[in-house]
Design an enzyme around this catalytic site. Sequence first.
Site, PDB file in Angstrom:
ATOM      1  N   ASP A 172     136.245 -85.289 -40.193  1.00 36.20           N
ATOM      2  CA  ASP A 172     135.416 -84.531 -41.133  1.00 36.20           C
ATOM      3  C   ASP A 172     135.127 -83.151 -40.524  1.00 36.20           C
ATOM      4  O   ASP A 172     134.704 -83.061 -39.367  1.00 36.20           O
ATOM      5  CB  ASP A 172     134.111 -85.316 -41.354  1.00 36.20           C
ATOM      6  N   HIS A 173     135.359 -82.102 -41.296  1.00 38.68           N
ATOM      7  CA  HIS A 173     135.070 -80.730 -40.836  1.00 38.68           C
ATOM      8  C   HIS A 173     135.721 -80.370 -39.508  1.00 38.68           C
ATOM      9  O   HIS A 173     135.048 -79.909 -38.580  1.00 38.68           O
ATOM     10  CB  HIS A 173     133.560 -80.479 -40.751  1.00 38.68           C
TER      11      HIS A 173
ATOM     12  N   ASP B  40     138.377 -77.100 -41.787  1.00 38.58           N
ATOM     13  CA  ASP B  40     137.386 -76.359 -42.566  1.00 38.58           C
ATOM     14  C   ASP B  40     137.425 -74.884 -42.196  1.00 38.58           C
ATOM     15  O   ASP B  40     136.792 -74.451 -41.243  1.00 38.58           O
ATOM     16  CB  ASP B  40     135.989 -76.946 -42.328  1.00 38.58           C
TER      17      ASP B  40
ATOM     18  N   ALA C  59     127.130 -85.205 -50.911  1.00 38.80           N
ATOM     19  CA  ALA C  59     126.862 -85.857 -52.196  1.00 38.80           C
ATOM     20  C   ALA C  59     125.910 -87.048 -52.079  1.00 38.80           C
ATOM     21  O   ALA C  59     125.902 -87.919 -52.933  1.00 38.80           O
ATOM     22  CB  ALA C  59     128.178 -86.287 -52.836  1.00 38.80           C
TER      23      ALA C  59
ATOM     24  N   MET D 229     129.595 -89.176 -48.229  1.00 40.43           N
ATOM     25  CA  MET D 229     128.175 -89.521 -48.184  1.00 40.43           C
ATOM     26  C   MET D 229     127.811 -89.932 -46.760  1.00 40.43           C
ATOM     27  O   MET D 229     128.400 -90.847 -46.215  1.00 40.43           O
ATOM     28  CB  MET D 229     127.866 -90.627 -49.184  1.00 40.43           C
TER      29      MET D 229
ATOM     30  N   THR E 247     124.236 -88.748 -45.296  1.00 36.94           N
ATOM     31  CA  THR E 247     122.772 -88.789 -45.204  1.00 36.94           C
ATOM     32  C   THR E 247     122.193 -90.109 -45.686  1.00 36.94           C
ATOM     33  O   THR E 247     121.292 -90.669 -45.039  1.00 36.94           O
ATOM     34  CB  THR E 247     122.192 -87.614 -46.035  1.00 36.94           C
TER      35      THR E 247
HETATM   36 ZN   LIG Z   1     130.972 -81.612 -45.493  1.00 34.92          ZN
END
Ligand SMILES: [Zn+2]
Length: 308
Positions: A82-83, A104, A211, A253, A255
């Site tokens: 991720d990222h 990213d 999201a 998702m 958080t």
């Molecule tokens: Zn992100």
Amino acid sequence: MALITTKEMFKKAYEGGYAIGAFNISDLEQLQGVLEGAKAKNSSVIIQASKSAIEYAGPHTLVEMVKAASDEIGVDVALHLDHGPSLEAVKMCVEAGFSSVMIDGSHYDFEENVRITKEVVDYAHAHGVVVEAELGVLAGVEDEVSSDVHKYTDPDEAKEFVERTGVDSLAIAIGTSHGAFKFKGEAELKFDILEEIQAKLPGFPIVLHGASAVDQNSVATCNEFGGNIAGAKGIPVDMLRKASSMAVCKINMDTDLRLAMTAAIRKYLAENPAQFDPRKYLGAGRAAIQAVVESKIEDVLGSANSAK
Ligand SMILES: [Zn+2]
């Protein structure tokens, strides 16, 4: 089971009008919670880790742990960076065995984003790994990057970007936001932008980051048992479900899982003050993650029974 890429998952998701959940993890309990949730709903799933989570767990530890858990629980899974901040970070993950990466370059200008993404796509594709890129800027805080304002994705730029880079999926900015402190007012997703991008790039998988719904029950439980987490609003479930039925094939998702796990552990320890077996309180956290994943699959993603 070997790790799989997202190619087949996204094709089926696009055609079936649902999205695949991409859940961030950094430890065993989070991983097992996500996979058990996917298994219970017979859903495809993506496990993802940010650069800092990979540094926390160790890239090889993470890869072997995901492979082993996927075998033991019996769920096919893609493991995604991720990222990813750079080609170097991507290389580290591909060499360790990740099946999917994100580069990213969204904080660079358009030409530099195209250049760095193309470089990563050429490298990753030569190794059988798929690539997600990002165009547009989300408000909020992620790993080491934060932004106060949205910069919505321009549909014409999205088309040109995908054509020039050969990327496999694209994260766009249409109003979602990173972190737990998303909105003081009401969230609003720009479905007109999503529709325009879908029309210009038919069949191409779109990704939404940031999201989480920021479940108020989890926040309340954290605070009831000694936490101090400020109130915030997330993305309403019905908006995400609508996006899933369109070109959005992957929804990130993070958080909501963090909040649920923290709430469950705080509650367990407060109610069992003599307990000091980590399996007890981490097990409570793991069960909470599984429950969140199951509800996301049903209510947000629509991906139940998408696994083979
Ligand atoms: Zn992100």
